[in-house]
Design an enzyme around this catalytic site. Structure first.
Site, PDB file in Angstrom:
ATOM      1  N   CYS A 122      26.793  68.396  14.340  1.00  0.00           N
ATOM      2  CA  CYS A 122      26.131  69.396  15.175  1.00  0.00           C
ATOM      3  C   CYS A 122      25.808  70.610  14.315  1.00  0.00           C
ATOM      4  CB  CYS A 122      27.035  69.810  16.336  1.00  0.00           C
ATOM      5  SG  CYS A 122      26.245  70.961  17.474  1.00  0.00           S
ATOM      6  N   GLU A 125      30.823  58.936  17.752  1.00  0.00           N
ATOM      7  CA  GLU A 125      31.927  58.505  18.605  1.00  0.00           C
ATOM      8  C   GLU A 125      31.563  58.637  20.078  1.00  0.00           C
ATOM      9  OE1 GLU A 125      35.593  59.456  15.568  1.00  0.00           O
ATOM     10  OE2 GLU A 125      35.050  61.060  16.934  1.00  0.00           O
ATOM     11  N   CYS A 162      31.827  59.461  27.748  1.00  0.00           N
ATOM     12  CA  CYS A 162      31.389  60.678  27.070  1.00  0.00           C
ATOM     13  C   CYS A 162      30.569  60.242  25.851  1.00  0.00           C
ATOM     14  CB  CYS A 162      32.641  61.439  26.671  1.00  0.00           C
ATOM     15  SG  CYS A 162      32.306  62.957  25.804  1.00  0.00           S
ATOM     16  N   CYS A 222      35.127  74.333  17.207  1.00  0.00           N
ATOM     17  CA  CYS A 222      34.777  72.926  17.444  1.00  0.00           C
ATOM     18  C   CYS A 222      34.711  72.157  16.126  1.00  0.00           C
ATOM     19  CB  CYS A 222      33.434  72.868  18.169  1.00  0.00           C
ATOM     20  SG  CYS A 222      32.781  71.199  18.352  1.00  0.00           S
ATOM     21  N   CYS A 273      29.771  76.216  16.385  1.00  0.00           N
ATOM     22  CA  CYS A 273      30.752  76.930  17.211  1.00  0.00           C
ATOM     23  C   CYS A 273      32.098  76.937  16.481  1.00  0.00           C
ATOM     24  CB  CYS A 273      30.875  76.276  18.582  1.00  0.00           C
ATOM     25  SG  CYS A 273      29.286  76.245  19.442  1.00  0.00           S
ATOM     26  N   CYS A 275      38.034  66.890  23.757  1.00  0.00           N
ATOM     27  CA  CYS A 275      36.884  67.776  23.549  1.00  0.00           C
ATOM     28  C   CYS A 275      37.041  68.529  22.241  1.00  0.00           C
ATOM     29  CB  CYS A 275      36.814  68.835  24.642  1.00  0.00           C
ATOM     30  SG  CYS A 275      36.453  68.203  26.242  1.00  0.00           S
TER      31      CYS A 275
HETATM   32  N1  SAH Z   1      27.229  70.606  22.378  1.00  0.00           N
HETATM   33  C1  SAH Z   1      27.446  70.531  23.779  1.00  0.00           C
HETATM   34  C2  SAH Z   1      28.092  69.241  24.152  1.00  0.00           C
HETATM   35  C3  SAH Z   1      29.493  69.039  23.605  1.00  0.00           C
HETATM   36  S1  SAH Z   1      30.542  69.164  24.948  1.00  0.00           S
HETATM   37  C4  SAH Z   1      28.266  71.711  24.249  1.00  0.00           C
HETATM   38  O1  SAH Z   1      28.816  72.385  23.431  1.00  0.00           O
HETATM   39  O2  SAH Z   1      28.268  71.937  25.452  1.00  0.00           O
HETATM   40  C5  SAH Z   1      32.075  69.375  24.241  1.00  0.00           C
HETATM   41  C6  SAH Z   1      32.837  70.435  24.998  1.00  0.00           C
HETATM   42  O3  SAH Z   1      34.088  70.619  24.351  1.00  0.00           O
HETATM   43  C7  SAH Z   1      32.107  71.759  24.958  1.00  0.00           C
HETATM   44  O4  SAH Z   1      32.289  72.483  26.126  1.00  0.00           O
HETATM   45  C8  SAH Z   1      32.834  72.419  23.814  1.00  0.00           C
HETATM   46  O5  SAH Z   1      32.644  73.795  23.819  1.00  0.00           O
HETATM   47  C9  SAH Z   1      34.236  71.978  24.056  1.00  0.00           C
HETATM   48  N2  SAH Z   1      35.103  72.165  22.892  1.00  0.00           N
HETATM   49  C10 SAH Z   1      34.742  72.282  21.603  1.00  0.00           C
HETATM   50  N3  SAH Z   1      35.815  72.477  20.820  1.00  0.00           N
HETATM   51  C11 SAH Z   1      36.879  72.491  21.630  1.00  0.00           C
HETATM   52  C12 SAH Z   1      38.273  72.657  21.437  1.00  0.00           C
HETATM   53  N4  SAH Z   1      38.782  72.833  20.224  1.00  0.00           N
HETATM   54  N5  SAH Z   1      39.089  72.612  22.517  1.00  0.00           N
HETATM   55  C13 SAH Z   1      38.584  72.404  23.764  1.00  0.00           C
HETATM   56  N6  SAH Z   1      37.282  72.234  24.005  1.00  0.00           N
HETATM   57  C14 SAH Z   1      36.429  72.291  22.964  1.00  0.00           C
HETATM   58 FE1  SF4 Z   2      28.001  71.706  18.777  1.00  0.00          FE
HETATM   59 FE2  SF4 Z   2      30.631  71.741  19.178  1.00  0.00          FE
HETATM   60 FE3  SF4 Z   2      29.168  73.921  19.679  1.00  0.00          FE
HETATM   61 FE4  SF4 Z   2      28.940  71.792  21.286  1.00  0.00          FE
HETATM   62  S1  SF4 Z   2      30.768  73.048  20.995  1.00  0.00           S
HETATM   63  S2  SF4 Z   2      27.278  73.037  20.430  1.00  0.00           S
HETATM   64  S3  SF4 Z   2      29.227  70.124  19.801  1.00  0.00           S
HETATM   65  S4  SF4 Z   2      29.462  72.978  17.666  1.00  0.00           S
END
Ligand code: SAH
Ligand code: SF4
Length: 351
Positions: free
Chosen positions: A119, A99, A112, A126, A123, A343
């Protein structure tokens, strides 16, 4: 005709850096300067075959048609939110879905982009992480997301894409080689012609790759920090067990920042987990003297993950503590939540 099959015997010329394209052309017995000519056609709007490349001989164009191709992405779904945010789901040759989200802001547009389908970083908060890694994207698949959105904007008579952020699905620094290839093409003035100032790569903190990115490019760096102590961060972001906060911030301090630029620190606020005034004060302590700005992201809630967004007053208090310590701290409301484009909500479900 959309063509993104990865098992095609034809070489996809999109996604090759100029050097790789030159090697390919020279191997065909053609002079190297033809590569520059082809490269500057490949990324123009409306180019999907070699027949349009009028400064190449007809015979050479015919030869290219037999051995090479120009890929593009197949749109599986396009959704538009009330605020104009557009989410594209692309179906790749192996049926993986990725996406991209196009976010308008007045006359400006930020795209974006995804770097992986899924991934592997796991995390906890996420949704992309909870689906695991399907695979990394090729450079062509990364660049084609930009080409698709750009073509659609231009066809609608709208402005260009102003900013590119690698904040879609996946961890860009876990797909470093293809990220680098894609960046080369995106910034080449015969490619997509983006200034490096307009590109931001976001990472959960793969320290050696941050160092490499700093040595090899001048793009902006965003760090998904999300916690100010190792215990909390390791629980939320497993990568912290390999590269802890001290190692991560050391790499940030060493990152060669051009003048007037700052590292973006991203901090997801999760109710009751990392949102207390004590957490804010600890954050101030660890960020000491780092040239940065802080984006506070109130958690985007998902049905399957147990995390909640703090009350507004808690978010504002957290911001206020950072601001009083002299930090730029902005509360970023993700756009497009109603179409699951915010995000952490990109999960690339098959429709
Ligand atoms: N993998 C990279 C790029 C993804 S950026 C990274 O993690 O930096 C996507 C952003 O959205 C990251 O800062 C991530 O931590 C944030 N994110 C993930 N889950 C989220 C959530 N449930 N609410 C708000 N932000 C979130
Ligand atoms: Fe991967 Fe989501 Fe963690 Fe970014 S925030 S590194 S997309 S698991």
């Amino acid at each position: 005709m959309p063509d993104n099959s990865t098992d095609s015997p034809l070489t996809d010329l999109r996604g090759l850096t100029l050097q790789e394209l030159t090697d390919f052309i020279v191997e065909l017995g053609e002079p190297g300067f033809r590569a520059r000519q082809i490269f500057s056609w490949l990324y123009r709007p409306g180019i999907s075959s070699f027949s349009a490349m009028t400064n190449l001989s007809l015979a050479f164009r015919a030869r290219l048609e037999n051995i090479a191709r120009i890929s593009c992405l197949r749109v599986d779904k396009r959704e538009e939110a009330g605020d104009g945010t557009v989410k594209y789901a692309f179906k790749l040759a192996d049926n993986a879905i990725i996406e991209s989200v196009l976010i308008p802001d007045n006359d400006r547009h930020t795209l974006c982009v995804s770097s992986q389908a899924g991934c592997a970083m796991g995390c906890a908060f996420c949704l992309t992480g909870s689906m695991g890694l399907r695979r990394s994207l090729t450079a062509a698949e990364i660049v084609n997301q930009v080409i698709h959105a750009r073509n659609e904007l231009e066809a609608g008579g709208k402005d260009r894409i102003n900013n590119l952020v690698f904040m879609g699905m996946g961890e860009p620094l876990a797909n470093y080689d293809n990220l680098r290839r894609a960046l080369d093409i995106l910034i080449d003035d015969h490619g997509l012609d983006f200034s490096q100032r307009r590109i931001t790569v976001s990472t959960c903190g793969i320290v050696p790759k941050i160092e490499q990115l700093g040595a090899e490019t001048r793009v902006n760096l965003a760090i998904s920090l999300h916690a100010a102590d190792n215990e909390t961060r390791s629980r939320l972001l497993p990568i912290n067990q390999t590269y802890d906060i001290a190692a991560l911030l050391k790499a940030c301090r060493a990152y060669p920042l051009p003048k007037r630029r700052r590292i973006m620190i991203e901090y997801v606020l999760l109710a009751g987990i990392n949102d207390s005034p004590g957490d804010a004060r600890q954050l101030i302590k660890i960020l000491h003297k780092l040239r940065c700005k802080i984006n506070l992201l109130p958690c985007n809630e998902t049905e399957t993950l147990p995390f909640k967004r703090p009350e507004r007053a808690v978010v504002e208090k957290f911001q206020q503590i950072l601001q009083e310590a002299g930090y730029t701290a902005i509360i970023r409301e993700s756009r497009g939540a109603e179409i699951s484009a915010a995000c952490g909500q990109l999960a690339g479900k098959n429709s």
